[in-house]
Scaffold this motif. Structure first.
Motif, short mmCIF file in Angstrom:
data_model
loop_
_atom_site.label_atom_id
_atom_site.label_comp_id
_atom_site.label_asym_id
_atom_site.label_seq_id
_atom_site.Cartn_x
_atom_site.Cartn_y
_atom_site.Cartn_z
N ARG A 143 0.85 -1.18 0.00
CA ARG A 143 0.00 0.00 0.00
C ARG A 143 0.90 1.23 0.00
O ARG A 143 1.96 1.25 0.63
N TRP A 150 -4.50 5.90 1.69
CA TRP A 150 -3.74 4.76 1.18
C TRP A 150 -4.34 4.23 -0.13
O TRP A 150 -5.54 4.30 -0.33
N SER A 152 -3.44 1.03 -3.41
CA SER A 152 -2.60 -0.05 -3.91
C SER A 152 -2.16 0.21 -5.35
O SER A 152 -1.46 -0.60 -5.95
#
Length: 278
Positions: A143, A150, A152
């Motif tokens: 992440r 956050w 990905s």
């Protein structure tokens, strides 16, 4: 399995780069985490002592490592009552059967003891700005964090904000379980990414790494947060703090040089895979 490690074994002392060891800097270039990981693995395997702790790892990355057989040679530079200093060289065999020195460095082991009496300043918990994202135990994808939270997706981070990362480093080789020290070194190498990544991608390549740890990290994931970045005339320096599930445990520092001709734009290129992505 080899697809989840940086290297496979050739012999007891030689490693062969696996797919996850390669970077986006070039078709045959290894990534920094892989080179640092194999050095940390060799040093720790050969020189661990009960009651002693690896406290500093420094590596000079002065030549691009390639997809070639790799060996790490270590030697004791100093062995005292409270300090053990191990020098190491990372060598590769090129197609002409010549040994090429691609990196060298030092690891300092210190004897464990008790802290001196009295209190000392450290950053108050209320001032810490790193808070790990909530990630399912079965999801090992890294992440990346900024001011907006956050993600990905690395393409979401193509901006000039402060950066953070929460990841699960992978082992050096299939027969070598990942240790806490190796996890700290691999995670610490991302100091270059966290401090040099900005608008348009990353155009600085680090030529060294220093990881200093007060304690060994706990758990499977490492957090890293950029603390400083200064650049001038194509040279940059960056520092970052290292975290685990219990909080801060160390720091990392890198020096880097401009590499714009091979600039990595994560909005268009496949991200590196030095973490445990299934």
């Amino acid at each position: 399995m080899a697809e989840h490690t940086f290297f496979t074994r050739d012999t007891a002392s030689r490693y062969l780069p696996a797919p996850r060891a390669f970077s986006l800097w070039g078709p045959d270039a290894l990534n920094g985490p892989a080179v640092c990981a194999v050095a940390a693995h060799a040093v720790e395997t050969g020189h661990t002592r009960a009651g002693w702790r690896p406290a500093r790892f420094t590596i000079e990355l002065f030549k691009a490592a390639r997809g070639l057989p790799t060996e790490v040679r270590t030697r004791v530079a100093r062995s005292g009552g409270r300090i053990l200093v191990i020098d190491f060289d990372v060598l590769q065999d090129d197609p002409e059967s010549r040994e090429v020195l691609v990196a060298s460095g030092v690891t300092v082991f210190l004897r464990e003891g008790t802290n001196p009496p009295g209190s000392r300043w450290s950053r108050p918990a209320a001032e810490l700005t790193f808070a790990a994202p909530i990630v399912d135990d079965t999801d090992a994808h890294p992440r990346f964090g900024g001011d907006a939270g956050w993600t990905s997706t690395m393409a979401d981070m193509q901006h000039a904000e402060r950066k953070r990362m929460w990841s699960a480093p992978i082992p050096v080789a299939p027969d070598s379980p990942l240790t806490a020290f190796q996890r700290a070194v691999i995670g610490g190498e991302s100091a270059s990414l966290m401090t040099n990544w900005g608008e348009g991608g990353i155009g600085f390549i680090n030529c060294d790494l220093t990881v200093a740890i007060a304690r060994l990290p706990r758990g499977t994931r490492i957090g890293i947060e950029a603390d400083s970045h200064w650049e001038a005339d194509g040279i940059s320096i960056g520092t970052a703090s290292l975290y685990d599930e219990a909080g801060p445990f160390g720091s990392a520092a890198v020096t880097a040089v401009e590499n714009s001709r091979a600039m990595i734009d994560f909005a268009t290129l496949t991200p590196p895979i030095w973490t445990d992505q299934a």
